[in-house]
Design an enzyme around this catalytic site. Structure first.
Site, PDB file in Angstrom:
ATOM      1  N   THR A  70      -7.509   6.573  -1.331  1.00  0.00           N
ATOM      2  CA  THR A  70      -8.010   6.291   0.032  1.00  0.00           C
ATOM      3  C   THR A  70      -9.456   6.755   0.133  1.00  0.00           C
ATOM      4  O   THR A  70     -10.317   6.055   0.683  1.00  0.00           O
ATOM      5  CB  THR A  70      -7.120   7.006   1.074  1.00  0.00           C
ATOM      6  OG1 THR A  70      -5.796   6.457   0.986  1.00  0.00           O
ATOM      7  CG2 THR A  70      -7.656   6.831   2.482  1.00  0.00           C
ATOM      8  N   ASN A 146       0.293  -3.905  -3.610  1.00  0.00           N
ATOM      9  CA  ASN A 146       1.284  -2.827  -3.461  1.00  0.00           C
ATOM     10  C   ASN A 146       2.521  -3.325  -2.718  1.00  0.00           C
ATOM     11  O   ASN A 146       3.537  -2.648  -2.694  1.00  0.00           O
ATOM     12  CB  ASN A 146       0.669  -1.629  -2.719  1.00  0.00           C
ATOM     13  CG  ASN A 146       0.024  -2.028  -1.417  1.00  0.00           C
ATOM     14  OD1 ASN A 146      -0.912  -2.829  -1.412  1.00  0.00           O
ATOM     15  ND2 ASN A 146       0.505  -1.508  -0.318  1.00  0.00           N
ATOM     16  N   GLN A 176      -2.278   0.066  -7.998  1.00  0.00           N
ATOM     17  CA  GLN A 176      -0.993  -0.358  -8.571  1.00  0.00           C
ATOM     18  C   GLN A 176      -1.174  -1.058  -9.921  1.00  0.00           C
ATOM     19  O   GLN A 176      -0.186  -1.498 -10.530  1.00  0.00           O
ATOM     20  CB  GLN A 176      -0.252  -1.298  -7.598  1.00  0.00           C
ATOM     21  CG  GLN A 176       0.013  -0.686  -6.234  1.00  0.00           C
ATOM     22  CD  GLN A 176       1.057   0.438  -6.256  1.00  0.00           C
ATOM     23  OE1 GLN A 176       1.767   0.631  -7.242  1.00  0.00           O
ATOM     24  NE2 GLN A 176       1.160   1.189  -5.157  1.00  0.00           N
ATOM     25  N   SER A 196      -5.350   6.050  -8.251  1.00  0.00           N
ATOM     26  CA  SER A 196      -4.692   7.223  -7.677  1.00  0.00           C
ATOM     27  C   SER A 196      -3.712   7.786  -8.699  1.00  0.00           C
ATOM     28  O   SER A 196      -2.957   7.033  -9.319  1.00  0.00           O
ATOM     29  CB  SER A 196      -3.946   6.779  -6.417  1.00  0.00           C
ATOM     30  OG  SER A 196      -3.244   7.866  -5.873  1.00  0.00           O
ATOM     31  N   CYS A 317       2.598   4.165   3.360  1.00  0.00           N
ATOM     32  CA  CYS A 317       1.577   4.726   4.246  1.00  0.00           C
ATOM     33  C   CYS A 317       1.363   3.849   5.474  1.00  0.00           C
ATOM     34  O   CYS A 317       0.673   4.251   6.405  1.00  0.00           O
ATOM     35  CB  CYS A 317       0.271   4.941   3.497  1.00  0.00           C
ATOM     36  SG  CYS A 317      -0.010   3.778   2.218  1.00  0.00           S
TER      37      CYS A 317
HETATM   38  N1  PLP Z   1      -4.317   1.379  -2.498  1.00  0.00           N
HETATM   39  C1  PLP Z   1      -3.094   0.955  -2.846  1.00  0.00           C
HETATM   40  C2  PLP Z   1      -2.935  -0.426  -3.380  1.00  0.00           C
HETATM   41  C3  PLP Z   1      -1.979   1.801  -2.730  1.00  0.00           C
HETATM   42  O1  PLP Z   1      -0.782   1.370  -3.092  1.00  0.00           O
HETATM   43  C4  PLP Z   1      -2.188   3.102  -2.236  1.00  0.00           C
HETATM   44  C5  PLP Z   1      -1.041   4.019  -2.036  1.00  0.00           C
HETATM   45  O2  PLP Z   1       0.024   3.621  -1.606  1.00  0.00           O
HETATM   46  C6  PLP Z   1      -3.488   3.506  -1.907  1.00  0.00           C
HETATM   47  C7  PLP Z   1      -4.530   2.622  -2.050  1.00  0.00           C
HETATM   48  C8  PLP Z   1      -3.787   4.882  -1.390  1.00  0.00           C
HETATM   49  O3  PLP Z   1      -3.657   5.816  -2.435  1.00  0.00           O
HETATM   50  P1  PLP Z   1      -3.721   7.389  -2.119  1.00  0.00           P
HETATM   51  O4  PLP Z   1      -2.342   7.781  -1.700  1.00  0.00           O
HETATM   52  O5  PLP Z   1      -4.129   8.014  -3.407  1.00  0.00           O
HETATM   53  O6  PLP Z   1      -4.712   7.592  -1.065  1.00  0.00           O
END
Ligand code: PLP
Length: 374
Positions: A70, A146, A176, A196, A317
């Site tokens: 994020t 995702n 992902q 991530s 999220c």
């Molecule tokens: N982008 C995608 C495609 C995700 O699946 C996620 C997490 O679910 C994120 C960003 C955010 O990742 P983080 O939890 O490291 O902030």
């Protein structure tokens, strides 16, 4: 327990826990201190960076550690285009950390354009190319969705964008896809790529931003000048060590063909029971989005939980938000979206467990439809 929500997060590998423990118990020194233990801690960071860079086909100096994807995504939108004027183009299938970062630019008066998604689960490439022009300064397209696991052909899309908008920087959210899609990062042609650690058997709270060599970006945070002046703040040495350990273990243990075969088997089982697989584009093999007719995913999720089966229903999220922006962009009706579950696999998913879970999910859905639960 059969854990099938690995797109939300993964169980942390023991090797990653050990690496973090060692860094906390024995190598806890500030990596920016100039005495020998500090120097050793810094060396460990650089070893970890090299391990991850080698695994994904990037140069170590192109990877900057962040606190999560994020943050990486927000960095690109907040600072990646610091001097650029012009429009920004994203796809309709972006994770909320890209979508909301773009929305905040829009609220500040930037011309943000959104390229539609197809029912297959990929960005509509022609529509995307129609939106970019000589004034485009940033384009962002998610690598693997995702929600559905569908892969966007980033190398081709990046090339297509740059042919039409030579000034544009190209970002892809690779959370992902990282290590799950075989292409080396440096071959994709992208300027920025986010990842991530907690989707790969490492702890939450660590991620990275790939910044192609030669691309200028303003620092995310100013201060002591860590991370080559790009992201100040004392580095998270335990989690950086854990990230590298997890990457090494994932490389050793993962068999993407085997995971894809399990996914295909599950998909076939669900289709035989009258369900629809969401997104028929090429899949990473790790995510299966199933539209189960006549049931509410949330109720199904809770009922199978009683059998020890953990599944998702769209991005974790986005859990608090109503509906599902990405599935809606693929043309699903609100009723269909209500019945969508997400099953996501990892290198530690056993085939027998996944099949047993799919059986129970299908039987529970049948019972729900016939009102025979309780
Ligand atoms: N982008 C995608 C495609 C995700 O699946 C996620 C997490 O679910 C994120 C960003 C955010 O990742 P983080 O939890 O490291 O902030």
């Amino acid at each position: 327990m059969i854990y099938l929500d690995n797109a939300a997060t993964t169980k942390v590998f023991e090797t990653a826990i050990d690496a973090a423990n060692t860094a906390m118990r024995e190598e806890y020194f500030n990596p920016n201190a100039t005495y020998k233990y500090g120097v050793a801690a810094k060396k460990n960071i650089e070893l970890a960076r090299r391990t991850i860079a080698d695994a994904v086909g990037a140069k170590p100096e192109e990877l900057v550690f962040t606190s999560c994807a994020t943050e990486s995504n927000n960095w690109v939108f907040a600072r990646g285009i610091k001097n650029a004027k012009g429009n920004v183009v994203i796809s309709a299938g972006e994770h909320s950390s890209v979508y909301e970062a773009a929305t905040s630019l829009k609220n500040r008066g930037v011309d943000v354009r959104i390229a539609p998604f197809t029912s297959s689960g990929t960005v509509d490439e022609n529509a995307l190319y129609g939106l970019v022009d000589a004034d485009t300064c940033l384009v962002s397209v998610i690598h693997v969705s995702n929600e559905t696991g569908v892969i966007n052909p980033i190398k081709r899309i990046c090339k297509g964008v740059k042919a039409r908008a030579p000034r544009a920087l190209f970002h892809s959210d690779g959370v992902q896809a990282f290590l799950k899609c075989a292409e080396p990062l440096d071959g994709l042609g992208v300027d920025f790529y986010s990842a991530s650690a907690h989707k790969l058997g490492a702890p939450k709270g660590i991620g990275l931003l790939y910044i192609k060599q030669g691309v200028n970006v303003a620092p995310f945070m100013c201060g002591g000048g860590q991370e080559n002046g790009l992201r100040s703040g004392t580095q998270n040495t335990p989690y950086i060590a854990a990230y590298a350990a997890a990457v090494s273990q994932f490389k050793r243990d993962s068999d993407s063909a085997e995971i894809a075969a399990i996914r295909a088997e599950l998909a076939e089982m669900f289709v035989k029971r009258g369900c629809k697989i969401v997104g028929d584009g090429e899949n990473s093999g790790y995510i299966l989005c199933v539209c189960v007719p006549g049931v509410k995913a949330e109720i199904l999720q809770n009922l199978v939980h009683e059998h020890g089966i953990i599944i998702g229903k769209g991005a974790a999220c986005a859990g608090a938000k109503r509906g599902n922006r990405v599935l809606a962009a693929m043309g699903l009706s609100p009723k269909e979206i209500e019945g969508c579950i997400r099953i996501s696999l990892f290198c530690d998913t056993a085939r027998a467990d996944a099949i047993a879970a799919a059986q129970i999910i299908s039987e529970t859905a049948d019972k729900l439809r016939s009102g025979n639960v309780g």
